[in-house]
Design a protein around this motif. Structure first.
Motif, PDB file in Angstrom:
ATOM      1  N   LEU A 207       0.815  -1.215   0.000  1.00 37.29           N
ATOM      2  CA  LEU A 207       0.000   0.000   0.000  1.00 37.29           C
ATOM      3  C   LEU A 207       0.847   1.262   0.000  1.00 37.29           C
ATOM      4  CD1 LEU A 207      -2.786  -0.950   2.598  1.00 37.29           C
ATOM      5  CD2 LEU A 207      -2.913  -1.031   0.101  1.00 37.29           C
ATOM      6  N   LEU A 208       2.048   1.154   0.593  1.00 34.76           N
ATOM      7  CA  LEU A 208       2.866   2.353   0.779  1.00 34.76           C
ATOM      8  C   LEU A 208       3.264   2.991  -0.562  1.00 34.76           C
ATOM      9  CD1 LEU A 208       4.247   4.249   2.736  1.00 34.76           C
ATOM     10  CD2 LEU A 208       6.216   2.692   2.786  1.00 34.76           C
ATOM     11  N   GLU A 209       3.560   2.165  -1.564  1.00 38.01           N
ATOM     12  CA  GLU A 209       3.966   2.726  -2.860  1.00 38.01           C
ATOM     13  C   GLU A 209       2.863   3.595  -3.459  1.00 38.01           C
ATOM     14  OE1 GLU A 209       5.623   1.370  -7.286  1.00 38.01           O
ATOM     15  OE2 GLU A 209       4.973  -0.167  -5.836  1.00 38.01           O
ATOM     16  N   SER A 210       1.625   3.079  -3.455  1.00 36.90           N
ATOM     17  CA  SER A 210       0.524   3.866  -4.022  1.00 36.90           C
ATOM     18  C   SER A 210       0.190   5.071  -3.152  1.00 36.90           C
ATOM     19  CB  SER A 210      -0.710   2.991  -4.235  1.00 36.90           C
ATOM     20  OG  SER A 210      -1.133   2.404  -3.019  1.00 36.90           O
ATOM     21  N   GLU A 211       0.418   4.969  -1.828  1.00 37.32           N
ATOM     22  CA  GLU A 211       0.193   6.114  -0.948  1.00 37.32           C
ATOM     23  C   GLU A 211       1.183   7.238  -1.255  1.00 37.32           C
ATOM     24  OE1 GLU A 211      -2.049   6.924   1.590  1.00 37.32           O
ATOM     25  OE2 GLU A 211      -3.184   5.290   0.677  1.00 37.32           O
ATOM     26  N   LEU A 212       2.438   6.861  -1.460  1.00 34.74           N
ATOM     27  CA  LEU A 212       3.478   7.868  -1.701  1.00 34.74           C
ATOM     28  C   LEU A 212       3.399   8.460  -3.109  1.00 34.74           C
ATOM     29  CD1 LEU A 212       6.576   6.168  -0.030  1.00 34.74           C
ATOM     30  CD2 LEU A 212       5.331   8.163   0.814  1.00 34.74           C
ATOM     31  N   PHE A 213       3.177   7.602  -4.113  1.00 36.02           N
ATOM     32  CA  PHE A 213       3.305   8.052  -5.505  1.00 36.02           C
ATOM     33  C   PHE A 213       1.980   8.132  -6.264  1.00 36.02           C
ATOM     34  CE2 PHE A 213       7.221   5.630  -4.375  1.00 36.02           C
ATOM     35  CZ  PHE A 213       8.029   6.739  -4.180  1.00 36.02           C
ATOM     36  N   GLY A 214       0.888   7.627  -5.638  1.00 35.09           N
ATOM     37  CA  GLY A 214      -0.394   7.645  -6.319  1.00 35.09           C
ATOM     38  C   GLY A 214      -0.501   6.553  -7.360  1.00 35.09           C
ATOM     39  N   TYR A 215      -1.641   6.477  -8.044  1.00 40.36           N
ATOM     40  CA  TYR A 215      -1.800   5.467  -9.093  1.00 40.36           C
ATOM     41  C   TYR A 215      -2.780   5.965 -10.148  1.00 40.36           C
ATOM     42  CZ  TYR A 215      -5.836   4.262  -6.094  1.00 40.36           C
ATOM     43  OH  TYR A 215      -6.974   4.316  -5.329  1.00 40.36           O
ATOM     44  N   GLU A 216      -2.670   5.361 -11.336  1.00 39.66           N
ATOM     45  CA  GLU A 216      -3.557   5.675 -12.448  1.00 39.66           C
ATOM     46  C   GLU A 216      -4.766   4.731 -12.413  1.00 39.66           C
ATOM     47  OE1 GLU A 216      -3.330   8.155 -14.352  1.00 39.66           O
ATOM     48  OE2 GLU A 216      -1.231   8.798 -14.277  1.00 39.66           O
ATOM     49  N   GLY A 218      -7.082   1.904 -13.305  1.00 35.61           N
ATOM     50  CA  GLY A 218      -6.821   0.613 -13.928  1.00 35.61           C
ATOM     51  C   GLY A 218      -5.446   0.053 -13.627  1.00 35.61           C
ATOM     52  N   ALA A 219      -4.677   0.703 -12.738  1.00 38.32           N
ATOM     53  CA  ALA A 219      -3.321   0.222 -12.439  1.00 38.32           C
ATOM     54  C   ALA A 219      -3.354  -1.147 -11.776  1.00 38.32           C
ATOM     55  CB  ALA A 219      -2.593   1.226 -11.548  1.00 38.32           C
ATOM     56  N   PHE A 220      -4.412  -1.433 -11.041  1.00 41.97           N
ATOM     57  CA  PHE A 220      -4.574  -2.734 -10.392  1.00 41.97           C
ATOM     58  C   PHE A 220      -6.063  -2.903 -10.078  1.00 41.97           C
ATOM     59  CE2 PHE A 220      -3.047   0.461  -7.372  1.00 41.97           C
ATOM     60  CZ  PHE A 220      -4.126   0.550  -6.491  1.00 41.97           C
ATOM     61  N   THR A 221      -6.429  -4.088  -9.671  1.00 37.62           N
ATOM     62  CA  THR A 221      -7.831  -4.366  -9.359  1.00 37.62           C
ATOM     63  C   THR A 221      -8.317  -3.432  -8.255  1.00 37.62           C
ATOM     64  OG1 THR A 221      -7.498  -6.687  -9.913  1.00 37.62           O
ATOM     65  CG2 THR A 221      -9.479  -6.140  -8.635  1.00 37.62           C
ATOM     66  N   GLY A 222      -9.401  -2.746  -8.500  1.00 39.53           N
ATOM     67  CA  GLY A 222      -9.945  -1.808  -7.522  1.00 39.53           C
ATOM     68  C   GLY A 222      -9.535  -0.374  -7.765  1.00 39.53           C
ATOM     69  N   ALA A 223      -8.584  -0.143  -8.676  1.00 40.54           N
ATOM     70  CA  ALA A 223      -8.158   1.238  -8.994  1.00 40.54           C
ATOM     71  C   ALA A 223      -9.123   1.807 -10.036  1.00 40.54           C
ATOM     72  CB  ALA A 223      -6.719   1.234  -9.515  1.00 40.54           C
ATOM     73  N   ASN A 224     -10.276   2.253  -9.558  1.00 41.72           N
ATOM     74  CA  ASN A 224     -11.336   2.699 -10.458  1.00 41.72           C
ATOM     75  C   ASN A 224     -11.158   4.134 -10.934  1.00 41.72           C
ATOM     76  OD1 ASN A 224     -12.672   0.190 -10.188  1.00 41.72           O
ATOM     77  ND2 ASN A 224     -13.568   0.868  -8.246  1.00 41.72           N
ATOM     78  N   GLU A 225     -10.282   4.862 -10.282  1.00 39.14           N
ATOM     79  CA  GLU A 225     -10.017   6.233 -10.699  1.00 39.14           C
ATOM     80  C   GLU A 225      -8.607   6.631 -10.286  1.00 39.14           C
ATOM     81  OE1 GLU A 225     -12.071   8.395  -6.803  1.00 39.14           O
ATOM     82  OE2 GLU A 225     -13.128   8.403  -8.735  1.00 39.14           O
ATOM     83  N   ARG A 226      -8.097   7.692 -10.879  1.00 40.87           N
ATOM     84  CA  ARG A 226      -6.750   8.163 -10.563  1.00 40.87           C
ATOM     85  C   ARG A 226      -6.705   8.676  -9.109  1.00 40.87           C
ATOM     86  NH1 ARG A 226      -4.531  12.889 -14.213  1.00 40.87           N
ATOM     87  NH2 ARG A 226      -3.949  11.170 -15.592  1.00 40.87           N
ATOM     88  N   LYS A 227      -5.586   8.387  -8.444  1.00 45.95           N
ATOM     89  CA  LYS A 227      -5.387   8.897  -7.090  1.00 45.95           C
ATOM     90  C   LYS A 227      -4.041   9.595  -7.005  1.00 45.95           C
ATOM     91  CE  LYS A 227      -4.744   7.631  -2.255  1.00 45.95           C
ATOM     92  NZ  LYS A 227      -4.614   6.558  -1.242  1.00 45.95           N
ATOM     93  N   LEU A 228      -4.037  10.800  -6.445  1.00 47.55           N
ATOM     94  CA  LEU A 228      -2.778  11.523  -6.233  1.00 47.55           C
ATOM     95  C   LEU A 228      -2.037  10.935  -5.044  1.00 47.55           C
ATOM     96  CD1 LEU A 228      -3.850  15.258  -6.727  1.00 47.55           C
ATOM     97  CD2 LEU A 228      -3.019  13.623  -8.432  1.00 47.55           C
ATOM     98  N   GLY A 229      -0.721  10.830  -5.162  1.00 50.47           N
ATOM     99  CA  GLY A 229       0.095  10.356  -4.053  1.00 50.47           C
ATOM    100  C   GLY A 229       0.473  11.491  -3.115  1.00 50.47           C
ATOM    101  N   LEU A 230       1.024  11.133  -1.963  1.00 45.04           N
ATOM    102  CA  LEU A 230       1.376  12.134  -0.953  1.00 45.04           C
ATOM    103  C   LEU A 230       2.480  13.074  -1.430  1.00 45.04           C
ATOM    104  CD1 LEU A 230       1.178   9.889   2.238  1.00 45.04           C
ATOM    105  CD2 LEU A 230      -0.491  11.567   1.432  1.00 45.04           C
ATOM    106  N   PHE A 231       3.367  12.602  -2.294  1.00 43.93           N
ATOM    107  CA  PHE A 231       4.398  13.495  -2.839  1.00 43.93           C
ATOM    108  C   PHE A 231       3.762  14.595  -3.692  1.00 43.93           C
ATOM    109  CE2 PHE A 231       7.723  10.441  -1.668  1.00 43.93           C
ATOM    110  CZ  PHE A 231       8.759  11.299  -1.344  1.00 43.93           C
ATOM    111  N   GLU A 232       2.754  14.251  -4.481  1.00 42.76           N
ATOM    112  CA  GLU A 232       2.073  15.277  -5.278  1.00 42.76           C
ATOM    113  C   GLU A 232       1.309  16.247  -4.387  1.00 42.76           C
ATOM    114  OE1 GLU A 232       0.237  14.322  -9.291  1.00 42.76           O
ATOM    115  OE2 GLU A 232       0.434  12.312  -8.397  1.00 42.76           O
ATOM    116  N   ILE A 233       0.647  15.695  -3.368  1.00 44.46           N
ATOM    117  CA  ILE A 233      -0.119  16.548  -2.443  1.00 44.46           C
ATOM    118  C   ILE A 233       0.818  17.507  -1.709  1.00 44.46           C
ATOM    119  CG2 ILE A 233      -1.554  16.521  -0.353  1.00 44.46           C
ATOM    120  CD1 ILE A 233      -2.650  13.815  -1.349  1.00 44.46           C
ATOM    121  N   ALA A 234       2.061  17.052  -1.464  1.00 48.86           N
ATOM    122  CA  ALA A 234       3.028  17.877  -0.731  1.00 48.86           C
ATOM    123  C   ALA A 234       3.785  18.848  -1.631  1.00 48.86           C
ATOM    124  CB  ALA A 234       4.027  16.973  -0.008  1.00 48.86           C
ATOM    125  N   ASP A 235       3.398  18.985  -2.881  1.00 52.23           N
ATOM    126  CA  ASP A 235       4.077  19.918  -3.796  1.00 52.23           C
ATOM    127  C   ASP A 235       4.065  21.333  -3.215  1.00 52.23           C
ATOM    128  OD1 ASP A 235       5.415  20.404  -6.270  1.00 52.23           O
ATOM    129  OD2 ASP A 235       3.580  21.380  -6.991  1.00 52.23           O
TER     130      ASP A 235
END
Length: 453
Positions: A207-216, A218-235
């Motif tokens: 979980l930590l990788e997607s938390e830090l970097f986000g995901y697109e 369809g990246a994996f099962t259950g990824a129904n929409e894009r999610k911003l990671g904490l690095f992007e939020i901390a810009d």
């Protein structure tokens, strides 16, 4: 002269206590019930009240309830009873009773409890240690202390705050590494945006990788929409990576790339997204030792360790303990509405003598507990519970001879030896007397005196 008001409907109890306390140098007053006690307390302002729980007219619990708002300098109240249940004891302490003594009581024990109660009400002018300083005066974003090691930390915080340099904060658990990260951020040009904190050891690796970097999507099962990671939020802000030594090797590679390229790639994405993030990392582990064990990348260590800050453990900055004590008393006093106006010198000495393996966090928990336990405006040594003392304290509490005179102890031992010897001789008194090297007549006298069956 210190004044004690004795409230009990039994004349013999009042007489015994009055005689004992006057010999000990106290001025005493007597009341037969709660109503009389309230009138006398309002008129004579006793320092301590000994109040029986079961009385006619108004019982001790109701007296205790009505005493609280009576006047600003309310006396310390010690409850007395022969019938106290667990509920009554808890209710009395909740209502503000200083202590609880069980009848029939040892008069020496009563004197000791009264002395403790008086110590807790000692006028401030007689106290050796005061807590007068504003707790925020020396706090830098809640970092408290003026010791030489902490002064060095403050200097580094001040120097590094205005830069973009990556900081690695190292120190034992409980030393306040996150507080230092917050201080760096709060004093930086990025302070208008919230610092993002991530505990790298508390989030599962998958979980930590997607938390830090986000995901697109369809990246994996259950990824129904894009999610911003904490690095992007901390810009344009700061990200604090606590327990960075817990990162897996694959995540260490990705973090290294972020630090080198100042960009991230979402899970399932191809596009490199530029970011402007200040990274502060912290660990309680020896990263150089983990490098030797091939558990941490050396190149990542050097990327993180641009500005190292070593936080001293509390045992190396004991000069700060009185100031930390004051800070936590003010903090928990505000939260609970309970105020302490002074601390005994012995209490501070006890805190300073301890090595605090859990550091400032352990001290904080200790002071929070002490405020719950303390009855009255003073913090005394007995309010401070330290792990190293618990075994010894438990022995003292379970000591069957605690509070007894030498005569009483010898009688108990003699009775126990006689019973055991009679059991071994199956009740043969002549054999038992011979074993105990006493006459049969003397043994029979002891058996009758002690009520041995």
């Amino acid at each position: 002269m210190q004044r004690v008001l004795i409230v009990d409907d039994e004349a013999n109890v009042r007489k015994a206590l009055t005689t004992t306390l006057r010999k000990a140098g106290y001025d005493t007053l007597e009341a037969t019930d709660g109503r009389a006690a309230l009138e006398m307390a309002a008129r004579h302002h006793p320092d301590v009240m000994l109040v029986d729980l079961r009385m006619p007219e108004m019982d001790g619990m109701e007296t205790l309830r009505r005493m609280q708002p009576l006047h600003a300098a309310s006396p310390a109240i010690i409850m007395m009873t022969a019938y106290g249940s667990a509920h009554e004891v808890m209710e009395a302490m909740k209502l503000g009773a200083f202590d609880y003594v069980q009848k029939p009581f040892d008069l020496m024990q009563v004197k000791q409890v009264i002395k403790k109660a008086l110590d807790s009400r000692m006028p401030m002018t007689q106290q050796e240690e005061w807590l007068e300083t504003n707790p925020d005066v020396y706090a830098m974003n809640h970092m408290v202390g003026l010791s030489a090691p902490m002064q060095e930390v403050y200097k580094l915080v001040g120097k590094v705050s205005m830069s973009k340099a990556t900081v690695l904060i190292q120190g034992e658990s409980g030393t306040g590494k996150e507080l230092i990260a917050k201080a760096i951020h709060a004093n930086s040009p990025r302070c208008k945006k919230t610092m993002i904190s991530v505990n790298c050891g508390a989030i599962p690796e998958n979980l930590l990788e997607s938390e830090l970097f986000g995901y697109e999507r369809g990246a994996f099962t259950g990824a129904n929409e894009r999610k911003l990671g904490l690095f992007e939020i901390a810009d344009q802000s700061t990200i604090f990576l606590d327990e960075v030594g817990e990162l897996s090797l694959p995540l260490q590679v990705k973090l290294l790339r972020v630090l080198q390229e100042r960009s991230i790639t979402r899970v399932g994405g191809l596009e490199a997204i530029p970011i402007d993030v200040r990274v502060i990392a912290a660990t309680n582990q020896d990263l150089q030792e983990r490098i030797k064990q091939n558990l941490f990348r050396e190149d990542l260590f050097y990327r993180l360790n641009v500005v190292p800050i070593q936080v001293p453990p509390l045992r190396e900055r004991k000069d700060d303990i009185p100031m930390l004590l004051h800070y936590f008393i003010a903090k928990f006093g505000e939260e609970t509405g309970k105020k302490l106006s002074y601390v005994s010198k012995q209490a501070i000495e006890k805190l300073v003598a301890y090595d605090w393996p859990g550091n400032v966090r352990q001290l904080e928990n200790c002071i929070e507990r002490a405020l719950v336990i303390a009855n009255g405006p003073a913090l005394l040594p007995e309010h401070i519970d330290l792990p190293a003392e618990r075994k010894e304290e438990g022995f003292r509490q379970n000591d069957p001879y605690k509070g007894k005179t030498m005569k009483e102890i010898l009688r108990e031992v003699e009775r126990e030896v006689i019973i055991r010897t009679l059991q071994e001789t199956k009740g043969n008194k002549l054999q038992a007397a011979n074993r105990l090297e006493m006459s049969r007549r003397a043994l029979l006298y002891k058996i009758e005196e002690y009520g041995v069956q």
